[in-house]
Write an enzyme that holds these catalytic residues in place. Structure first.
Site, PDB file in Angstrom:
ATOM      1  N   SER A 143       0.850  -1.181   0.000  1.00  0.00           N
ATOM      2  CA  SER A 143       0.000   0.000   0.000  1.00  0.00           C
ATOM      3  C   SER A 143       0.885   1.230   0.000  1.00  0.00           C
ATOM      4  O   SER A 143       1.623   1.456  -0.950  1.00  0.00           O
ATOM      5  CB  SER A 143      -0.954  -0.023   1.204  1.00  0.00           C
ATOM      6  N   TYR A 174      -6.283  10.228  -2.373  1.00  0.00           N
ATOM      7  CA  TYR A 174      -5.235   9.201  -2.299  1.00  0.00           C
ATOM      8  C   TYR A 174      -5.121   8.700  -0.865  1.00  0.00           C
ATOM      9  O   TYR A 174      -5.152   7.497  -0.621  1.00  0.00           O
ATOM     10  CB  TYR A 174      -3.901   9.781  -2.789  1.00  0.00           C
ATOM     11  N   LYS A 229      -5.815   4.883   0.833  1.00  0.00           N
ATOM     12  CA  LYS A 229      -4.780   4.140   1.554  1.00  0.00           C
ATOM     13  C   LYS A 229      -5.184   3.879   3.002  1.00  0.00           C
ATOM     14  O   LYS A 229      -4.879   2.825   3.558  1.00  0.00           O
ATOM     15  CB  LYS A 229      -3.435   4.870   1.463  1.00  0.00           C
ATOM     16  N   THR A 287       9.930   5.773  -8.435  1.00  0.00           N
ATOM     17  CA  THR A 287       8.980   5.407  -9.482  1.00  0.00           C
ATOM     18  C   THR A 287       8.813   6.639 -10.364  1.00  0.00           C
ATOM     19  O   THR A 287       9.298   7.719 -10.031  1.00  0.00           O
ATOM     20  CB  THR A 287       7.596   5.028  -8.920  1.00  0.00           C
TER      21      THR A 287
END
Length: 155
Positions: free
Chosen positions: A51, A65, A69, A100
């Site tokens: 997560s 967001y 989560k 990322t």
């Protein structure tokens, strides 16, 4: 984070919420639901989900967001209680800053600079946390693992 990149909930769009909820919450629900029948009756079975530290700390501009989560944390806590008697362990990996190409509401260069300054985690670091959760004896649960760069002192 660059304050100019923050998108407050009040000016966000429902289509954006839906994409975030579909990926971050419904994706986990669907995958987990499909996996449970395969795990029943298997000694040492583990559902281990990656997560985000965003499920522990709210960040301005990341409201939806963070909501997804936080929902994942609650889902895994309840699921752990539902499946424990069947011997299925439920673990949650919550990484902090990871290298990322993704950065919610943050320009790509600003996100790259933040990750450089934090010496962000690499995917292999997160994979090691997953391996740790799976490698425990059948009666041991690594319930939640928060893993983040040493230099990351805030969400």
């Amino acid at each position: 984070m660059d304050g100019s990149a923050v998108i407050h909930f009040a000016v966000s769009k429902a289509e954006e919420w839906q994409r975030t909820i579909d990926a971050n919450l419904y994706g986990i629900l669907h995958c987990t639901h499909a996996a449970i029948p395969w795990l029943r009756g298997r000694p040492g079975a583990v559902i281990s989900t990656v997560s985000s530290g965003g499920g522990r700390y709210g960040i301005a501009g990341w409201s939806v967001y963070n909501a997804t989560k936080f929902a994942v944390v609650g889902f895994h806590d309840a699921l752990r209680k539902e499946l424990a008697a069947e011997g299925i362990r439920v673990a949650l990996i919550e990484p902090g800053a990871v290298w990322t190409e993704w950065g919610n509401n943050v320009p790509a260069e600003a996100m790259r600079e933040r990750r450089r300054s934090l010496d962000a985690l690499h995917p292999e670091d997160v994979a090691q946390a997953l391996v740790y959760s799976f490698a425990q004896p059948d009666n041991v649960l690594a319930e939640e693992i928060l893993v983040r760069p040493l230099l990351q002192t805030s969400p």
